[in-house]
Write a protein that holds these residues in place. Structure first.
Motif, mmCIF file in Angstrom:
data_model
loop_
_atom_site.group_PDB
_atom_site.id
_atom_site.type_symbol
_atom_site.label_atom_id
_atom_site.label_comp_id
_atom_site.label_asym_id
_atom_site.label_seq_id
_atom_site.Cartn_x
_atom_site.Cartn_y
_atom_site.Cartn_z
ATOM 1 N N UNK A 163 14.360 4.456 -16.727
ATOM 2 C CA UNK A 163 14.832 3.478 -17.693
ATOM 3 C C UNK A 163 14.691 2.045 -17.254
ATOM 4 N N UNK A 164 14.255 1.813 -16.012
ATOM 5 C CA UNK A 164 14.036 0.450 -15.529
ATOM 6 C C UNK A 164 12.535 0.232 -15.396
ATOM 7 N N UNK A 165 11.923 -0.521 -16.307
ATOM 8 C CA UNK A 165 10.461 -0.600 -16.334
ATOM 9 C C UNK A 165 9.838 -1.131 -15.052
ATOM 10 N N UNK A 166 10.493 -2.046 -14.369
ATOM 11 C CA UNK A 166 9.878 -2.699 -13.220
ATOM 12 C C UNK A 166 10.433 -2.229 -11.888
ATOM 13 N N UNK A 167 11.363 -1.276 -11.879
ATOM 14 C CA UNK A 167 11.849 -0.759 -10.598
ATOM 15 C C UNK A 167 10.834 0.223 -10.023
ATOM 16 N N UNK A 168 10.561 0.099 -8.730
ATOM 17 C CA UNK A 168 9.608 0.962 -8.039
ATOM 18 C C UNK A 168 10.399 1.948 -7.196
ATOM 19 N N UNK A 169 10.131 3.222 -7.381
ATOM 20 C CA UNK A 169 10.842 4.277 -6.661
ATOM 21 C C UNK A 169 9.929 4.909 -5.615
ATOM 22 N N UNK A 170 10.553 5.501 -4.632
ATOM 23 C CA UNK A 170 9.811 6.151 -3.556
ATOM 24 C C UNK A 170 10.751 6.528 -2.442
ATOM 25 N N UNK A 171 10.211 6.904 -1.273
ATOM 26 C CA UNK A 171 11.085 7.196 -0.130
ATOM 27 C C UNK A 171 11.800 5.928 0.313
ATOM 28 N N UNK A 172 13.128 5.971 0.347
ATOM 29 C CA UNK A 172 13.918 4.771 0.627
ATOM 30 C C UNK A 172 14.530 4.856 2.009
ATOM 31 N N UNK A 173 14.651 3.685 2.644
ATOM 32 C CA UNK A 173 15.262 3.638 3.965
ATOM 33 C C UNK A 173 16.716 4.090 3.919
ATOM 34 N N UNK A 174 17.394 3.889 2.783
ATOM 35 C CA UNK A 174 18.772 4.308 2.669
ATOM 36 C C UNK A 174 18.966 5.813 2.729
ATOM 37 N N UNK A 175 17.889 6.581 2.547
ATOM 38 C CA UNK A 175 17.972 8.039 2.608
ATOM 39 C C UNK A 175 17.502 8.591 3.950
#
Length: 876
Positions: free
Chosen positions: A83-95
């Motif tokens: 639902x966020x057009x410009x957010x990029x997802x992937x492996x995150x350092x927080x995980x």
């Protein structure tokens, strides 16, 4: 404002296609359109994501290919469905910490299954539409969780930087650090130091060359420099090893204790969801901060974003990838690169797939020490000094510290649980912490209650109240926003008992809208600050800083001898003027003292005497009583002393008490907040950016309608917001002097002329007769006659409001007067000189008081149109 609409004749003729009978007409295939901004943004995000994905996979102990899988799936699946057009997802350092612990405890294939189950849980939460509730988590807990994860990442990757192997826990890594420092690997350390040096130095390259070079992402440059150096110098180092995709491990059926697996799924779900939702909100703020000419991007739909993240985790886990969440670094790079749609996120995923298939020989040249240094830098950045200052300012540093230590020592889920418990404890402590003090000043006993008044504070309240002797005058100040029933009963019982024994009680404080008791005191005096039934029509709301400054009953005040005051003020001509009507026909009879209840520097509505509120000479509203002057026996506050004729302040009158209370409220509530800023302005001098010329009307509050503070506006107020033409001032150079000082000395960048609805000066202009006697008001208003002539000139188009016609002739003159005074401004030499140099802008503004709506003058095609300013315009 006209709009050109092309007619059908202007459109190109459509070609007619014939097809066989009973066959469907041929459909035209739409070509996919990708904006150039999305293409360039996707390349920038890809160059950042590639090294970070490998580094995070290395930090978790997962196969390095798992990071590439997660990056590709995050771009394609979450980018398409989120639902966020410009957010990029992937492996995150927080995980990283969560995933590393799962791999160590359950193995890689079970960790993939846990990722799938967490994705399904996210899908369920998205369908239940609970995404907004995730934002209820205290920011101190979120920042503390990220800080704890950052510390864990940095300590673990430090071992790889030194050429060793990290352990599973932070305490083990800390214990083994001295031995690791003693046996440091020189080659690994040199490559890591080189990577960190490039990370620090690259964004700080000065000059035009630096601006060009900074377009290349810093992580890519750092890893590329370290890889090239290691290859050219022949250093023997562990490097990236990407096995064949045919041997890539996929998810398997989860194997382990049920409770442990459930806790693992909940942990991954919580961390992924909160980080993604907070990231979506942050992306909206970044998009809103872009220049106004940028392409419009819709706001994030949080429930849909949760569904997209869940689908991405299901696919990533099934394909053997890391858990996925929204990533702040890549998302901010995407926004700053000018992306305009979700195509940039999806294209970055496509580029990751291409790199994973075709760039394996190049990727295998990257030293692991360089990736470890990159991830260690990311972990250090997660401990943000800005966040620490923020939580300290909001007195939540204890929640932040407990969450951080909990994550470092016990794990993410345990640390977050401890943080939530601490946040609840702090909230309960604040609710129950109440300071109650008693002091005596000149025979008056003051009981000050600061904080929430609950049943837990009743014993202390009772002790403080019983320190007040019988028959004494008491002032109880309630400086809180909540009072439960037990406290209410205790206060009311004491109040009734105290008044029965001849004492008087005055209840004041922030909760003046709550009726606490009946009129008290031997003379039936209504306690000041308590709203009676007669004030039920008060329109001051509790969220305004100047709340309830007109809600008191001046008729109920006593004179100094203890007798009730009269209900009406008698003017010098013998006429009576209702005390609750001012010169503008508005409510509130406190005259010029009404602004003192405003703790903010600009004051609230009613902050000026409003001289333009005069309507006609001889009108009852123009009497001294209505104008708030103290002449003879009349006062503007609606209270008379009976026989007093002097002009010295009387502390027993409502106006004097209100003035003192307003100043006291400022000193107590606002002065501590603005003292530092005012001290800076006192040292540096004023440097306002705007000259704001508006009417003296008490309802036009410049600081409120422009959201400005100390030092922002250089304000000139006069009757009718008039700008006399040069040479026509006739002894009154005040406006011209202010304009010259603002433009030549203060060098303001803009001048705004602001008119308003219901202007008394414009009403007087319309109704004045040519042969009327010359008074100071009529002599001043002659500077507004060009505005009258302007609306009488049929060759000139009238100024108008966007969306509707002016309500009446007064509003038409108010709008026209703004346009005319702007022309008068241009005739001043200092203004004309600044306009020619391009150093000054002129703006027209109209404020509709009844609608609380601001309009800005938009000039185009010869029209003078005042267009309304909406919320969307202000946030863009």
């Amino acid at each position: 404002m006209s709009a050109c609409v092309p007619t059908r004749a202007d459109e190109p003729r459509r070609e007619e296609h014939s097809h066989e009978a009973h066959s469907p007409p041929p459909t035209r295939r739409r070509r996919p359109h990708i904006a150039g901004a999305d293409l360039s943004a996707s390349i920038a995000v890809f160059l950042i994501a590639l090294p970070l994905s490998l580094g995070i996979a290395l930090a978790t102990g997962a196969p390095l290919q798992a990071g590439l899988v997660a990056a590709a799936v995050g771009g394609l699946v979450a980018g398409r469905l989120g639902g966020s057009p410009l957010q990029v997802s992937g492996p995150a350092a927080g995980l990283t910490v969560v995933t590393a612990e799962l791999i160590h405890r359950y193995g890689w294939r079970t960790t993939c299954a846990i990722t799938v189950l967490a994705g399904l849980a996210q899908l369920g939460l998205g369908l239940l539409r609970v995404a907004r509730s995730a934002l209820a988590v205290s920011p101190a807990i979120v920042h503390g969780m990220l800080a704890g994860i950052g510390v864990t990442i940095a300590v673990a990757q430090l071992h790889i930087v030194l050429g060793g192997i990290p352990h599973s826990s932070v305490l083990d890594n800390m214990r083994e650090l001295p031995a690791q420092l003693a046996g440091v690997h020189p080659a690994a350390l040199s490559v890591s130091v080189l990577t960190l040096a490039v990370l620090v130095a690259w964004p700080r390259i000065p000059g035009r060359a630096g601006r060009l070079l900074r377009k290349v992402p810093t992580p890519l440059v750092a890893v590329a420099v370290a890889t090239t150096t290691a290859s050219l110098t022949g250093l023997r180092l562990p490097k990236v090893d990407l096995p064949s995709w045919s041997s890539h491990a996929l998810a398997a059926f989860p194997d382990g204790p049920v409770l442990g697996l459930v806790a693992a799924v909940l942990t991954v779900t919580l961390v992924c969801s909160v980080q993604s939702l907070l990231g979506a909100v942050a992306v909206d703020k970044l998009v809103a901060g872009r220049p106004a000419q940028s392409a419009r991007v819709g706001r994030s739909h949080l429930d849909r974003e949760l569904l997209g993240q869940g689908a991405a985790n299901v696919v990533s886990g099934a394909l053997g990838g890391l858990p996925i969440a929204g990533v702040a670094v890549r998302s901010s790079a995407n926004v700053q690169a000018g992306a305009v749609s979700r195509n940039s996120t999806m294209l970055h995923g496509v580029l990751v797939v291409v790199a994973a298939l075709l760039m394996v020989p190049i990727l295998e040249l990257i030293p692991l020490a360089s990736l470890a240094a990159l991830v260690m830098a990311v972990g250090i950045q997660m401990v943000s000094l800005h966040h620490i200052r923020t939580v300290t300012r909001h007195r939540e540093v204890l929640v932040y510290a407990v969450t951080t230590l909990g994550v470092v020592l016990f794990g993410v889920l345990e640390g977050v649980t401890l943080g939530i418990a601490m946040a609840v404890g702090v909230a309960l402590h604040r609710l129950t912490r109440t300071r109650i003090t008693h002091d005596e000043t000149e025979g008056v006993h003051h009981v000050h209650v600061r904080g929430q008044l609950t049943f837990l504070a009743v014993p202390r309240l009772s002790r403080a109240l019983h320190l007040v002797p019988q028959g004494a005058h008491a002032v109880v100040e309630l400086d809180g926003s909540f009072m439960d029933h037990a406290a209410y009963e205790s206060l009311q019982d004491w109040q009734n008992t105290h008044t029965v024994h001849g004492g008087t009680v005055e209840l004041v404080g922030r909760r003046s809208g709550v009726r606490i008791g009946e009129p008290t005191g031997p003379a039936g005096l209504q306690a000041t600050g308590i709203v009676a039934d007669e004030s039920a029509d008060c329109r001051c709301h509790p969220w305004t800083a100047w709340r309830n400054h007109q809600c008191e009953l001046p008729e109920a005040a006593l004179s100094r001898d203890g007798q009730p005051g009269e209900a009406q003020a008698t003017g010098s001509d013998g006429s009576t003027a209702p005390s609750d009507t001012d010169a503008h026909g508005g409510t509130g009879g406190t005259g010029g003292a009404r602004d003192t209840g405003d703790p903010h520097p600009g004051g609230g509505p009613g902050d000026a005497a409003g001289a333009d509120g005069l309507t006609h000479p001889g009108h009852p509203h123009n009497s001294p009583a209505a104008m708030g002057e103290d002449r003879g026996t009349g006062t503007g506050t609606g209270t008379v002393t009976g026989t007093g004729t002097g002009t010295s302040p009387d502390a027993s009158r409502p106006s004097a008490r209100q003035l003192a209370r307003g100043i006291s409220a400022f000193q107590r509530n606002t002065a501590p907040l603005v003292r530092g800023e005012l001290a800076r302005l006192a040292r540096e001098g004023q440097q306002p950016s705007q000259l704001f010329l508006t009417c003296a009307d008490s309802r036009v509050v410049t600081s409120m309608i422009t959201s400005s503070g100390p030092g922002d506006l250089f304000v000139v107020r006069n009757v009718g917001n008039l700008v006399p033409l040069p040479g026509r001032e006739s002894g009154d150079d005040s406006v011209a002097a202010a304009i010259e000082y603002a433009v030549d000395v203060l060098q303001v960048r803009s001048i705004t002329v602001c008119g308003h609805s219901g202007c008394g000066a414009m009403q007087t202009l319309l109704t004045s007769e040519p042969g009327a006697s010359q008074t100071p008001l009529s002599r001043w208003l002659r500077h507004g006659r060009p505005s009258l002539e302007r609306i009488s000139d049929e060759s000139r188009p009238w100024a108008r409001l966007a969306g509707r016609a002016p309500a009446d002739a007064v509003e038409q003159l108010c709008l026209t007067n703004v346009v005319q005074q702007l022309e008068h401004l241009r005739a001043h030499e200092s203004v004309a000189r600044a306009l020619r140099a391009g150093a000054l802008e002129l703006h027209g503004m109209y404020f509709h008081v009844g609608e609380a709506q601001a309009y800005l003058l938009a000039e185009g095609h010869g029209d003078k149109v005042f267009d309304h300013v909406g919320v969307a315009d202000l946030s863009a």
